[in-house]
Design an enzyme around this catalytic site. Sequence first.
Site, mmCIF file in Angstrom:
data_model
loop_
_atom_site.group_PDB
_atom_site.id
_atom_site.type_symbol
_atom_site.label_atom_id
_atom_site.label_comp_id
_atom_site.label_asym_id
_atom_site.label_seq_id
_atom_site.Cartn_x
_atom_site.Cartn_y
_atom_site.Cartn_z
ATOM 1 N N CYS A 40 -5.098 13.285 12.000
ATOM 2 C CA CYS A 40 -5.706 11.960 12.003
ATOM 3 C C CYS A 40 -5.752 11.528 13.453
ATOM 4 O O CYS A 40 -5.294 12.254 14.328
ATOM 5 C CB CYS A 40 -4.913 10.984 11.151
ATOM 6 N N ARG B 36 -8.951 -0.189 4.411
ATOM 7 C CA ARG B 36 -8.133 0.843 3.763
ATOM 8 C C ARG B 36 -6.776 0.271 3.357
ATOM 9 O O ARG B 36 -6.207 0.692 2.355
ATOM 10 C CB ARG B 36 -7.873 2.012 4.730
ATOM 11 N N ASP C 100 4.330 1.329 11.901
ATOM 12 C CA ASP C 100 3.147 0.648 11.375
ATOM 13 C C ASP C 100 3.001 -0.788 11.891
ATOM 14 O O ASP C 100 2.007 -1.448 11.598
ATOM 15 C CB ASP C 100 3.182 0.636 9.837
ATOM 16 N N ARG D 216 -0.156 15.663 12.588
ATOM 17 C CA ARG D 216 0.417 15.305 11.287
ATOM 18 C C ARG D 216 0.551 16.498 10.340
ATOM 19 O O ARG D 216 -0.188 16.636 9.352
ATOM 20 C CB ARG D 216 -0.385 14.168 10.648
ATOM 21 N N LYS E 163 0.840 -1.212 0.000
ATOM 22 C CA LYS E 163 0.000 0.000 0.000
ATOM 23 C C LYS E 163 0.868 1.252 0.000
ATOM 24 O O LYS E 163 0.661 2.164 -0.799
ATOM 25 C CB LYS E 163 -0.906 0.022 1.241
ATOM 26 N N ASN E 164 1.843 1.299 0.901
ATOM 27 C CA ASN E 164 2.629 2.533 1.017
ATOM 28 C C ASN E 164 3.567 2.747 -0.164
ATOM 29 O O ASN E 164 4.015 3.861 -0.403
ATOM 30 C CB ASN E 164 3.418 2.547 2.332
#
Length: 424
Positions: free
Chosen positions: A116, A400, A308, A121, A22-23
């Site tokens: 968030c 997500r 993460d 952020r 994803k990243n």
Amino acid sequence: MDRLIVQGGARLSGRLRARGSKNAVLPIMAACLVADGPLVLRNVPRLRDVTTLCRILEELGVSVDHGEDRLVLHAAADGPVEAGYDLVSTMRASVCVLGPLIARRGRARVSLPGGCVFGVRPVDLHVKGLNALGAELRIEGGYLESEVGKRLHGAPLFLGSAHGSSVLATAQVLTAACLAEGRTVIENAAMEPEIVELTRLLVAMGARIEGAGNHRLTIDGVERLNGTEWTVGGDRIEAGTFLVGAAMTGGDVTVEGVVPEDLSALLETLKVMGAGVERDQDSVRVHASDRLRAADVTTLPHPGFPTDLQAQIMTAMTRAAGISVVTERIFPDRFMHVAELLRLGASIRKEGSQALVVGTEQLSGATVMASDLRASAALVLAGLVAEGSTEIRRVYHIDRGYERIDARLASLGAQIRRETQPSS
Ligand code: UD1
């Protein structure tokens, strides 16, 4: 709204292949904006964040063709330059279209992404970096706006925050600098594998970049970049989540399609906790038969322990023998999972950016609320070892960033099912 129901007690065992990262894929997708030809992507994970970025790109006039096994993105040199609040606010990574838009179309109007659940952020490093290249950004009505109307220029710049380097600011400035006139040197660039992959993609598009994987990136701008074909690398965070699951359930799981070195910090921690770890060229096996032992973890920029995977490893610690200390150095407020883990019977004390985890023999199932992507995955892992049944609500957070986590875990033997709640 979907929920997941997990029955505790099953051991995870088997093999699976990591989905595309994803990243990695998000800044790669944004890079289509600087290419003259189509960008053909394979191994793109089916995730809500990917769909959201596709919609943003479509609004920017990009032709998006999402087929069964490939995603083709083709951006014209001219086109709309506005990315609005409704989509950008749902996904921070979408701010990555800013630099590419300014670099190729000379203008951009991109909503500030906002905070968030795990903190404010800021985007000051994104702004600082692009301004060093001549973007002349200003904030107007919650939007970042630039109207330089000419080619950006290369410059030396330092991209560091109080918490170290920034992954997306590096991606943003790196991509824009590829089309700038002259040489850009980014000091304190992020060294995450996703940045290395983006660098390799940009080079395949014709960019001239030295220093991939180092703290200093040197970019010599070119006048145009071409499209290319690219297969997205495996997701080290998804892989890491399953490997933690294997260790904490006394299981035996092999994840293929990852670079083992990208997971070193996690694998070393799992070894300290008593799990067996075997690396092959592009796969990792983790197995455990006894109760895990406590360990201390500090999150840091790569190659340190990834933030993460902090929630997932903390979940493993809740049942490990002894006291573990988790220190969060990237996002000091990233501890939303703690309150939910307490509901399952974990013993955790949070002090500032640290959490003290006292391992207990048993967690007990309960209803818990997903709060953000990785915290939610951690709650699913907790459900695997809790006595009885655990219901995880607000599963859209997990969707997500994890492609069908329920089906993936079920393929490893987990007792997990998804229910769609009628909306009230
Ligand atoms: C990326 C990842 C996210 C991961 C994070 C850290 C994507 C899509 N997301 O997010 O999953 O958790 O890296 O590895 O790749 N900071 C500033 N100013 C800025 C930018 C960042 O102060 O302009 C700070 C942040 O608040 C944080 C630190 O820098 O404390 C690192 O954040 P950063 O690397 O930028 O995270 P993201 O790139 O947004």
